[in-house]
Design a protein around this motif. Structure first.
Motif, PDB file in Angstrom:
ATOM      1  N   SER A 204     108.921  57.221 -12.850  1.00  0.00           N
ATOM      2  CA  SER A 204     108.605  58.658 -12.492  1.00  0.00           C
ATOM      3  C   SER A 204     109.043  59.230 -11.352  1.00  0.00           C
ATOM      4  CB  SER A 204     106.882  58.604 -12.544  1.00  0.00           C
ATOM      5  OG  SER A 204     106.352  59.785 -12.063  1.00  0.00           O
ATOM      6  N   ARG A 207     105.708  63.932  -7.808  1.00  0.00           N
ATOM      7  CA  ARG A 207     104.207  64.090  -7.673  1.00  0.00           C
ATOM      8  C   ARG A 207     103.706  65.268  -8.402  1.00  0.00           C
ATOM      9  NH1 ARG A 207     102.528  62.207  -1.930  1.00  0.00           N
ATOM     10  NH2 ARG A 207     100.984  63.891  -2.229  1.00  0.00           N
ATOM     11  N   HIS A 213     107.748  62.354  -1.434  1.00  0.00           N
ATOM     12  CA  HIS A 213     106.975  61.067  -1.842  1.00  0.00           C
ATOM     13  C   HIS A 213     106.996  60.098  -0.566  1.00  0.00           C
ATOM     14  CE1 HIS A 213     107.366  61.301  -6.188  1.00  0.00           C
ATOM     15  NE2 HIS A 213     108.449  61.849  -6.199  1.00  0.00           N
ATOM     16  N   TYR A 246     105.554  53.940 -11.550  1.00  0.00           N
ATOM     17  CA  TYR A 246     105.121  55.243 -10.481  1.00  0.00           C
ATOM     18  C   TYR A 246     106.174  55.425  -9.615  1.00  0.00           C
ATOM     19  CZ  TYR A 246      99.887  55.237 -11.375  1.00  0.00           C
ATOM     20  OH  TYR A 246      98.922  55.519 -12.126  1.00  0.00           O
ATOM     21  N   ARG A 249     107.876  53.291  -6.030  1.00  0.00           N
ATOM     22  CA  ARG A 249     107.611  51.983  -6.005  1.00  0.00           C
ATOM     23  C   ARG A 249     108.824  50.856  -5.838  1.00  0.00           C
ATOM     24  NH1 ARG A 249     103.841  54.839  -5.400  1.00  0.00           N
ATOM     25  NH2 ARG A 249     101.801  54.512  -6.263  1.00  0.00           N
ATOM     26  N   GLN A 264     101.991  50.486 -10.391  1.00  0.00           N
ATOM     27  CA  GLN A 264     101.213  51.340  -9.723  1.00  0.00           C
ATOM     28  C   GLN A 264     101.257  51.000  -8.093  1.00  0.00           C
ATOM     29  OE1 GLN A 264      96.977  52.379 -10.816  1.00  0.00           O
ATOM     30  NE2 GLN A 264      97.394  51.310 -12.510  1.00  0.00           N
TER      31      GLN A 264
END
Length: 272
Positions: A204, A207, A213, A246, A249, A264
């Protein structure tokens, strides 16, 4: 950072060329450069006896004539910058790949592939039927792309990589020996060497609120300055099928995920 534990920043490839070798293009007598600087021809042309030092917005010297930088005779760079974090690599790659002006094809492109952009394709590499390349892309030697892949600029793919059926790669860096399994999506991300993304792995990169980010560095959240930012993946990482990652990350070298796992938080391996 995952990528910088296994190689120095100056030994990281930008568009499949080591950063230190990019510097060699500007080599003249008396010129010195910061090992981690991304330098542009536009800015380097500004250096002269009256302005012998190029600095970034924080006054960090990027390039200079003489033994030491001369802060009193410095000019601020327009497009050059210091590579500090992995997302800075994406910025440099965007600049270099986006500026390609002519194709260089040493491999094979199937007649049923569509190319809309400038492509550099290494020897022994094959682009299979149904592949759509949109924008400028660099692909190294002995790679297999497709079938039915969507490769978007500004992407660089190293040597001996495999991008499987129906994979989408967008504005990303893949180092050599890395495989992205079928039905996967990699966007605005950096993948190290010998990474294996299991089928259906999805990064992904946006946001819900559209803000920049942030990612954790040394226990603090740092603004990446990027509205689109995927993941940073160290060498030798393996993801299980249908892994979802996510934004922002980081997966450290040698880390792995289970099938269907949702990443996550940063994934740290015992190889860190």
């Amino acid at each position: 950072m995952p990528l910088f534990t296994t190689r120095a920043i100056e030994d990281f490839p930008i568009g499949n060329i080591l950063l230190r070798d990019h510097h060699a293009a500007f080599a003249v007598e008396g010129l010195r450069t910061h090992l981690h600087a991304w330098l542009t021809a536009e800015d380097m042309a500004l250096l002269s006896p009256t302005t012998p030092t190029l600095v970034d917005e924080r006054r960090t010297p990027l390039a200079w004539f003489g033994d030491v930088p001369d802060a009193a005779k410095a000019i601020v760079a327009n497009s050059s910058f210091l590579i500090v974090h992995p997302w800075d690599l994406l910025r440099a790659n965007e600049h270099f790949v986006g500026a390609l002006s002519s194709p260089k094809i040493e491999g094979d492109i199937h007649p049923n592939a569509v190319i809309e952009g400038v492509v550099h394709l290494g020897a022994g590499s094959r682009i299979l039927p149904g592949v759509f390349i949109e924008g400028n892309v660099i692909i190294g030697a002995n790679c297999k792309i497709g079938p039915n892949c969507y490769i978007r600029g500004s992407t660089s793919i190293g040597d001996k990589c495999h991008v499987g059926n129906a994979v989408e790669i967008k504005n990303s860096i893949m180092l050599s020996g890395t495989n992205v399994g079928h039905l996967s999506y990699v966007g605005d991300s950096v993948l190290g060497e010998k990474v294996n993304f299991g089928a259906g792995t999805v990064t992904s990169n946006l946001r819900h609120d559209g803000k920049n980010h942030r990612t954790e560095v040394d226990g603090s959240l740092v603004d990446t300055g990027r509205r689109k930012f995927g993941c940073i993946v160290g060498d030798g990482v393996h993801t299980g099928i249908n892994t979802s990652i996510y934004p922002g990350r980081k997966l450290w070298p040698g880390a792995s995920t289970r099938p269907g796992e949702i990443v996550q938080r940063d994934v740290v391996s015992n190889l860190q």
